[in-house]
Scaffold this motif. Structure first.
Motif: not given
Lengths: 117, 894
Positions: B34-37, B40, B44, B46, B49-50, B53-54, B56-57
């Motif tokens: 999660f931290r790496d994502m 990133r 970027r 984003q 948006r991340f 998505a998190a 929803r996850d």
């Protein structure tokens, strides 16, 4: 065990692992690249799939990092098992047959991605 | 993002939604990924948006992690969204049929939900009615109540003087304020027309208002006629015109339509009735019987420090801006009146002033009922879970045959929603009963009780609460269906794990919530006992009291007032039933007594405003009638005439502060900037003046003859105390009769007993204690039922195992202790968690506690012991039955 249809995300995980063992974050990145950015997966979903594929014997975690002891010990790498390779191949074949059928009916010009359910 | 962003923290929290084994195996790694994502995504650009998505996850992941893929039907067998929707009516029908087939189960479940939803609906009706229902005034949020108070002690409030109004109007109107208005509370007597022949009827809660009152407050349309305005005000006069409340119009005038425009006699004056007000309008609070005009006379001493002031802010002005204007006005006020040095003027929201005092009590109750609802949910979830584990085989077979998980889920949900709705319906009955209790018990201190109604918003709340709890409760057995290992269920392996563990957790939760409530109830009960045990410094037995506010016109002069009260007390004392009688300007515990704090100076010092004492004027006999002890020196008596030396009694608190404990007798002190000096002739005991929870304040008493006052409270002590409350009521009646005998046109304003005043002071703690105790009792009952249900379910599932143990030589009592231990462990864990919960929740109760700490160990230990004892008791019932299992029968059954 693998007579069932693989789900799209599961298939993509197997595809990502086809070349080399990867850890979770690499898998997510590889899946994104393979799908040209269309398949983004988040940790919760990813690890639920990894657990499921492990339970079914399609993948297995490596005991130690392929990069040696210098790597972060919390990163677990996963690789395909022989059963996983067979499942990947059979799913690949199934998709290929499907695309061939579509191509024969001139419904497909480019390589399709979303054939799996 | 550096390590440990807030999103990562939330992600870590969301890991608790995953099965334990899963979290242990993957949690650390998932967090790292999660931290790496996240890094990133931020790189970027984003991140948002991340985060989506998190989110929803976090919802999908825990479900995915529980799903067992082998049973996922292939795509062509997956039902479409439409197909799923069309099965809902069918599912509801099925759910109803199943509930009808199990009447006992349904009854228990419906009762549980009825308690939870009913209690919540009733409290919601009070919270909504009092705190949130819009006031029927024009833009009430622009209304401010102005208060004059000591700058460093905001609670030390004083009323305004008529002379202040000019300054307030000039300083405020047009500078952030649209208008300013003032009023004061009064009571009047009604003579002639409405009342019976020759009788005078006392009317309490009369608002004497100025000409802009209704316009500034933004009153709605009157029921009949018009509101009062500037036309009705004659400077220096009161009662030119009046508006009646609807209830007064009904009770005294039989809703006579010709009343508006005619005249009525109040307090001997002819008053024109110009309108009728609808019931319940908050002008300035509900329950006013009569509004009368009065033109304030700045020289009228009886008005000093008694006016309340409201202002309407201009549309674009904020309260903070208004506060700035008020600071300048306060400066102006202190310049004109030395006594106001160190005072400030503040504005509080009108609505806040109206209902703010009730907010803490209502919020504490809302917290309490929310716990009951949670408890009821846990109880119902546990009941449903027991059913699901009994139907496990059935469900497993259907899943193996390809039943879609959504079908199974929706059936489960349908059942719990139907149960919750039935419970909600039954709960409305309970809400109705509780609603009655709330409005009658809370009438004396809950503002806007008339606005506490079970109407559409409240019904909507009950419906929403039912559906929401139904869905939440249904979720637990649903997750359980998917958590179970299907293959082993189908093979007939009876695992006594999952379901029972979840039920154990649910039961512990119930005990925890019940314990938290019981601790709250215990703390309030102790508070009530402490308050009731307070020695207020005076005696209430056999003492009656009546307010006598003499008529300004006939008794306007000091000499007339001296004569009147002297004669009244003489007449009262000559009655055989009265032992002692006296009068005071300020009666302890009386909610409508005016606090009269005066700055004073002891000899050789200047008044600095920092030292103030409560001023009271009393007649001889008052201290004796009230049983206030004279500790040193002499009491006030007939020597202390108008022309004699100015004397005073001081209380111990004043001796401590002003004389630092030295003997003050013979010494002098002064008030009014040194203009009046008094010699101390005696020291009396301290009083808890404003109520049992009050601390002793410095007080001094001056003889009535040296300081007459037109608004007094007369007290009389009965000669024969053995008659109990009848004696006090008789004494109160004696005051009224004496007053009527003396001057039929000067009746008393209201009479009461001191015991009733003391009881009233306990109304709010009694209200909270009763409700919390009822909540605690119900929740302990539910928790006990929960423990019983859990154990009975476990025994049913473990009969074979228990039978085997007995067959292998275990004694009946081993089995009993095995079962009891299960119940007690759950109760113990629950009790510990409950104590922690109570400790956190006690903050809500702190404002109401008296004589006891929120963390009082006795209350906590006693409640925990009750919970554990209850759990032992309730565990014994199924345990003893389990101990009597006959191994041969059980083992031969399978």
């Amino acid at each position: 065990m693998t007579s069932r249809t693989l789900k799209s995300r599961e298939f993509h995980v197997l595809v990502a692992l086809a070349d080399e063992p990867l850890h979770g974050y690499q898998m997510a990145q590889r899946m994104e690249e393979d799908s040209e950015g269309r398949m983004r997966i988040m940790p919760g979903n990813l690890y639920a799939i990894l657990q499921r594929l492990t339970d079914e014997g399609l993948i297995q975690p490596l005991a130690r990092s392929p990069r040696g002891p210098s790597d972060d010990s919390r990163r677990r790498y996963f690789e395909l098992t022989p059963a996983g390779r067979r499942a990947l191949a059979s799913e690949g074949l199934r998709l290929e047959r499907l695309s061939a059928r579509l191509r024969s009916r001139r419904l497909l010009d480019l390589d399709g991605e979303e054939a799996a359910p | 993002m550096s390590r440990g962003s807030w999103a990562e923290f939330l992600f870590r929290m969301s890991l608790w939604l995953y099965p334990i084994a899963f979290r242990r195996a993957h949690g650390e790694e998932m967090t790292k990924v999660f931290r790496d994502m996240e890094q990133r995504a931020v790189a970027r650009g984003q991140h948002n948006r991340f985060l989506l998505a998190a989110l929803r996850d976090a919802l999908v992941g825990p479900v995915e992690a529980r799903r067992q893929p082998i049973y996922e039907p292939p795509a062509h067998l997956q039902p479409t969204r439409e197909a799923l929707m069309t099965t809902i009516p069918h599912d509801l029908k099925l759910a109803c049929r199943r509930l009808v087939r199990n009447p006992l189960f349904t009854l228990i479940a419906v009762f549980t939900m009825a308690v939870g939803i009913g209690a919540n609906t009733a409290i919601f009706s009070a919270v909504y009615g009092v705190l949130f229902r819009p006031l029927p005034l024009d833009e009430p949020d622009r209304l401010a109540a102005l208060s004059l108070h000591r700058a460093e002690v905001p609670s030390d409030v004083m009323g305004f003087f008529p002379a202040h109004l000019e300054i307030l109007r000039e300083g405020l109107e047009g500078r952030g304020f649209e208008g300013v208005t003032s009023f004061l509370w009064e009571s009047v007597t009604l003579e002639g027309v409405g009342a019976g022949e020759g009788d005078a009827v006392e009317i309490g809660t009369v608002a004497m208002v100025d000409g802009s009152f209704f316009q500034v407050l933004g009153a709605p349309e009157p029921l009949r006629g018009r509101w009062l305005d500037e036309r009705d005000v004659v400077p220096g006069h009161r009662g030119q015109a009046a508006v009646l409340s609807e209830s007064l119009w009904s009770t005294q005038f039989g809703r006579d339509e010709s009343l508006v425009g005619s005249t009525v006699v109040f307090d001997g004056h002819t008053t024109t009735i110009v309108g009728i007000a609808p019931e319940g309008v908050p002008l300035p609070r509900p329950g006013v019987s009569l509004w009368m005009t009065q033109g304030w006379d700045p020289l009228d001493r009886s008005l000093w420090g008694r006016l309340a002031v409201f202002g309407r802010l201009m549309p674009e002005t904020t309260f903070a801006q208004a506060q700035g204007t008020l600071a300048t006005v306060a400066d102006e006020l202190t310049k004109t009146n030395r006594r106001l040095t160190g005072y400030a003027v503040s504005a509080t929201g009108f609505e806040d002033g109206l209902v703010g005092s009730a907010r803490p009590a209502l919020m504490a109750l809302a917290g309490g009922v929310a716990l009951i609802l949670l408890l009821a949910c846990a109880n119902l979830a546990s009941l449903l879970l027991a059913r699901v584990s009994r139907q496990r085989q059935d469900v497993a077979t259907r899943r193996a045959l390809g039943a879609h998980w959504r079908h199974l889920t929706s059936q489960q949900m349908a059942e719990s929603v139907v149960l919750a709705l039935l419970g909600g319906g039954a709960g409305l009955g309970l809400a109705l009963a509780l609603h009655r209790a709330l409005t009658s018990l809370g009438a004396s201190f809950l503002p806007r009780t008339g606005d506490i109604r079970l109407d559409l918003p409240v019904l909507a709340f009950a419906l929403a609460a039912s559906v929401a709890t139904g869905l939440v409760v249904g979720l637990i057995p649903t997750l359980h269906i998917f958590a179970h290992d299907l293959a082993s269920t189908l093979r007939g392996v009876r695992s006594v794990g999952g379901g029972h563990r979840t039920r154990g957790v649910l039961v512990a939760t119930q005990v925890a919530l019940a314990v938290a409530l019981a601790v709250g109830a215990g703390l309030m009960a102790r508070t009530l006992l402490e308050l009731a045990a307070v020695e207020p410094g005076f005696r209430t037995e056999g003492v009656g009291a009546a307010r006598v506010y003499v008529d300004d016109e006939r008794y306007g002069e000091d000499a007339q007032q001296r004569l009147y009260f002297g004669a009244l007390l003489d007449q009262l004392r000559s009655r055989p039933g009265v032992a002692q009688a006296g009068a005071t300007s300020g009666l302890p515990f009386d909610p409508i007594t005016i606090d009269y704090d005066l700055p004073y100076a002891t000899r050789g010092q200047e008044e600095d405003g920092a030292r103030q004492a409560q001023f009271r004027t009393i007649t001889p006999g008052y201290l004796e009638a009230m049983g206030i002890p004279l500790l040193r020196g002499r009491a006030l008596d007939s020597r202390d005439r108008e022309t004699g030396e100015r004397v005073a009694l001081v209380n111990e608190a004043m001796v401590r502060i002003a004389w630092e404990g030295e003997d003050p007798i013979g010494d002098t002190f002064s008030i009014y900037g040194g203009n009046r000096t008094m010699r101390v002739v005696g020291v009396v005991g301290d009083l808890a003046f404003r109520g049992p929870a009050d601390v002793a304040r410095p007080e001094f008493y001056v003889p009535y003859d040296q300081h007459p006052f037109s608004a007094m409270t007369v007290v009389a002590k009965a000669a024969h105390l053995e008659d109990g409350s009848a004696a006090a009521a008789g004494a109160a009646r004696a005051i009224s009769e004496s007053a009527l005998g003396l001057d039929p046109r000067q009746p008393v304003h209201s009479s009461f007993t001191l015991a009733s005043l003391q009881s009233q002071a306990l109304d709010q703690p009694r209200f909270l204690t009763l409700l919390l105790a009822a909540f605690a009792a119900v929740s302990l009952l539910l928790a006990a039922a929960g423990i019983y249900g859990m154990l009975a379910g476990w025994i049913a599932d473990s009969r074979r195992d228990l039978g085997l143990r007995l067959a292998l030589g275990a004694k009946g009592r081993d089995i009993v202790s095995l079962v009891v231990r299960r119940g007690v462990v759950a109760a113990f864990v629950g009790a510990v968690v409950g104590l922690v919960l109570a400790r956190l929740g006690a903050a809500y109760l702190v404002p109401f506690l008296f004589g006891i700490e929120a963390g009082d160990p006795t209350v906590h230990v006693v409640v925990a012991l009750i919970a554990v004892a209850l759990s032992v008791g309730v565990s014994l019932l199924p345990a003893v039955r389990a101990g009597r299992i006959e191994p041969s029968r059980v083992l031969s059954m399978d």
